[in-house]
Design a protein around this motif. Structure first.
Motif, short mmCIF file in Angstrom:
data_model
loop_
_atom_site.label_atom_id
_atom_site.label_comp_id
_atom_site.label_asym_id
_atom_site.label_seq_id
_atom_site.Cartn_x
_atom_site.Cartn_y
_atom_site.Cartn_z
N ASN A 1 7.70 4.34 -1.56
CA ASN A 1 9.07 4.19 -2.06
C ASN A 1 9.04 4.11 -3.59
OD1 ASN A 1 11.53 2.60 -2.97
ND2 ASN A 1 11.98 2.79 -0.81
N PRO A 2 9.96 4.83 -4.27
CA PRO A 2 9.95 4.83 -5.75
C PRO A 2 10.08 3.43 -6.34
CG PRO A 2 11.86 6.05 -4.85
CD PRO A 2 10.97 5.73 -3.70
N LYS A 3 10.64 2.49 -5.57
CA LYS A 3 10.84 1.14 -6.11
C LYS A 3 9.61 0.25 -5.95
CE LYS A 3 15.80 1.26 -6.10
NZ LYS A 3 17.06 0.75 -5.63
N CYS A 4 8.57 0.77 -5.27
CA CYS A 4 7.31 0.03 -5.17
C CYS A 4 6.56 0.20 -6.49
CB CYS A 4 6.49 0.55 -4.00
SG CYS A 4 4.84 -0.17 -3.93
N GLU A 5 6.18 -0.90 -7.11
CA GLU A 5 5.65 -0.84 -8.48
C GLU A 5 4.15 -0.60 -8.57
OE1 GLU A 5 7.23 -4.29 -10.43
OE2 GLU A 5 9.27 -3.47 -10.43
N LEU A 6 3.48 -0.41 -7.45
CA LEU A 6 2.04 -0.13 -7.49
C LEU A 6 1.79 1.25 -8.11
CD1 LEU A 6 1.01 -1.22 -3.84
CD2 LEU A 6 0.77 -2.57 -5.92
N SER A 7 0.64 1.43 -8.73
CA SER A 7 0.28 2.75 -9.25
C SER A 7 -0.11 3.66 -8.08
CB SER A 7 -0.91 2.63 -10.21
OG SER A 7 -2.08 2.28 -9.46
N SER A 8 -0.16 4.97 -8.32
CA SER A 8 -0.54 5.90 -7.25
C SER A 8 -1.89 5.52 -6.64
CB SER A 8 -0.64 7.33 -7.79
OG SER A 8 0.63 7.73 -8.23
N LYS A 9 -2.81 5.13 -7.49
CA LYS A 9 -4.14 4.75 -7.02
C LYS A 9 -4.06 3.50 -6.13
CE LYS A 9 -8.83 3.71 -8.57
NZ LYS A 9 -9.68 3.28 -9.68
N GLU A 10 -3.31 2.53 -6.58
CA GLU A 10 -3.14 1.28 -5.80
C GLU A 10 -2.45 1.56 -4.46
OE1 GLU A 10 -2.77 -2.07 -9.34
OE2 GLU A 10 -1.01 -0.83 -8.84
N LYS A 11 -1.49 2.49 -4.48
CA LYS A 11 -0.80 2.85 -3.23
C LYS A 11 -1.79 3.43 -2.23
CE LYS A 11 3.81 3.49 -5.18
NZ LYS A 11 4.95 4.35 -5.46
N ARG A 12 -2.64 4.31 -2.71
CA ARG A 12 -3.64 4.93 -1.82
C ARG A 12 -4.63 3.88 -1.30
NH1 ARG A 12 -3.17 9.14 -5.59
NH2 ARG A 12 -5.14 8.64 -6.64
N GLN A 13 -4.99 2.95 -2.16
CA GLN A 13 -5.91 1.87 -1.73
C GLN A 13 -5.28 1.02 -0.62
OE1 GLN A 13 -6.67 0.05 -5.54
NE2 GLN A 13 -8.64 1.08 -5.81
N GLU A 14 -3.99 0.75 -0.80
CA GLU A 14 -3.27 -0.06 0.20
C GLU A 14 -3.21 0.69 1.54
OE1 GLU A 14 -1.02 -3.16 1.86
OE2 GLU A 14 -2.52 -3.06 0.28
N ILE A 15 -2.93 2.00 1.48
CA ILE A 15 -2.87 2.81 2.70
C ILE A 15 -4.25 2.85 3.38
CG2 ILE A 15 -2.54 5.18 3.58
CD1 ILE A 15 -0.30 5.43 1.38
N LYS A 16 -5.28 2.96 2.58
CA LYS A 16 -6.66 2.98 3.12
C LYS A 16 -6.94 1.67 3.87
CE LYS A 16 -11.39 4.07 1.78
NZ LYS A 16 -12.31 4.44 0.69
N ARG A 17 -6.51 0.57 3.26
CA ARG A 17 -6.70 -0.75 3.88
C ARG A 17 -5.97 -0.81 5.23
NH1 ARG A 17 -4.20 -5.74 4.35
NH2 ARG A 17 -2.25 -5.05 3.38
N MET A 18 -4.73 -0.30 5.26
CA MET A 18 -3.93 -0.32 6.50
C MET A 18 -4.57 0.55 7.58
SD MET A 18 -0.22 -0.13 4.62
CE MET A 18 0.73 0.39 6.04
N LEU A 19 -5.08 1.71 7.18
CA LEU A 19 -5.69 2.62 8.16
C LEU A 19 -6.94 2.02 8.80
CD1 LEU A 19 -5.35 6.06 6.33
CD2 LEU A 19 -4.18 5.41 8.44
N LYS A 20 -7.55 1.05 8.12
CA LYS A 20 -8.77 0.42 8.65
C LYS A 20 -8.47 -0.62 9.73
CE LYS A 20 -12.17 0.95 4.97
NZ LYS A 20 -12.61 0.42 3.67
#
Length: 360
Positions: free
Chosen positions: A283-302
């Protein structure tokens, strides 16, 4: 006080509870739809939860017009606290909770009351409409319906509850007529938490015995606030969804219901909401950087739970079958881009997004 309540319960009265907060543009339509109910033996408890706009004044105006209405003005404490204040004073044999920015069809209470009486039901569940506005006066309607059913005991209800969960009929309070005695004797209240509707209804269905379901739809839930549904970012959403999934699993364990249909519904529901949580991160209103967003998604997928649920879930539509592929492949990058595409459609074309969501 108990005696007064018991007398109330014998008077076939329905207590309408409306928690009111900042809903000035929508409130008159809702209150008119209550006034226009064909079932007339009502007490209407409006709880103005410290509204900063004119909502409180609108409530006062209706109290002057209709002696079935009362209003309580309180400090802002959130919808759960507002509803609980009303539960504590309601005298009706049944209770109905409406949101202050929706509206209801005129025969809703009469039809549902008659079903409750016919079956001595502790809970009557109806279908409903979700009207999603993509322009000021243009909206798409999504129908939430299951077939008519009477569940006269715990066992039959628990075995079939998956059908109701599947159509989102057991999450919200505003498509249900509740027996007051059942709520009060079991001391059930709305928990003061984010998204309080679901835990309240879990507490209702946990030990409920007599449930009647009607395929008729009466309640119009409006997704009318452009801000609310399509563009909001919700911090902590993933953790909240994980917690809700835990409640659902615990409920079914407690019920000792482990059949394939129920387990598949829980798994599919988990996967659908997981995709929503990933999209929440892009979501555009999420303030994480693109890299941080991908890291968060990686964590969730685990999360090992995801793998288990993907095995059990059987997506119904081609759209959902495609959506789950990046998750099955455990690909952070593909999941991230899929979520970005969903976000793009959601924010740029509400109409298309709603159509896809309805079709899933």
């Amino acid at each position: 006080e108990k005696n007064e309540r018991e007398v109330g319960w014998n008077m076939n009265k329905v207590s309408i509870v409306v928690a009111v907060y900042k809903s000035e543009p929508f409130l008159p339509k809702l209150l008119d739809s209550i006034c226009n109910q064909t079932y007339k033996n009502l007490e209407v408890i409006l709880v103005d939860d410290g509204s900063p706009d004119n909502s409180g004044k609108i409530c006062d105006d209706y109290v002057l017009k209709d002696n079935r209405f009362t209003v309580i003005h309180k400090e802002n404490g959130g919808a759960p606290s507002a509803r609980n204040v009303a539960i504590d004073i309601a005298k009706g044999e049944y209770m109905y909770f409406l949101d202050s920015d929706d509206w209801a069809e005129p025969t809703m209470l009469e039809d549902m009351y008659n079903l409750a009486k016919r079956d001595q039901a502790q809970l009557v569940v109806a279908g409903f409409y979700i009207d999603t506005y993509y322009e000021k006066d243009k909206y798409l309607t999504d129908n939430y319906v299951v077939e008519d059913a009477v569940y006269p005991d715990r066992e039959s209800f628990r075995k079939n509850a998956y059908k109701l969960f599947d159509k989102n009929l057991l999450y919200t309070p505003w498509n249900k007529l509740y027996e007051s005695k059942y709520i009060l004797e079991n001391n059930l209240r709305f928990p003061t938490t984010l998204w309080d509707d679901f835990p309240f209804n879990i507490s209702i269905v946990r030990n409920v015995e007599r449930v009647t379901v009607t395929s008729k739809q009466y309640y119009h839930f409006l997704r009318a606030r452009a801000e609310s549904e399509t563009t909001a970012y919700r911090p902590g959403m993933y953790e909240k969804r994980e917690e809700e999934h835990g409640w659902m699993v615990d409920l079914y364990k407690e019920w000792k219901v482990m059949d394939h249909n129920s387990m598949e519904m829980i798994a599919r529901r988990y996967v659908e909401r997981f995709i929503g949580c990933v999209e929440n991160i892009t979501n555009p209103k999420c303030e994480l950087s693109s890299k941080e967003k991908r890291q968060e998604i990686k964590r969730m997928l685990k999360n090992p739970r995801l793998k288990k649920m993907l095995k059990l879930a059987n997506p119904r539509s081609s759209y959902m079958k495609i959506m789950v592929l990046p998750l099955k492949w455990n690909s952070t990058l593909l999941t991230y881009w899929e979520a970005k595409v969903i976000t793009f459609v959601k924010t740029k074309n509400t109409k298309l997004f709603t159509k896809l969501k309805v079709g899933r």
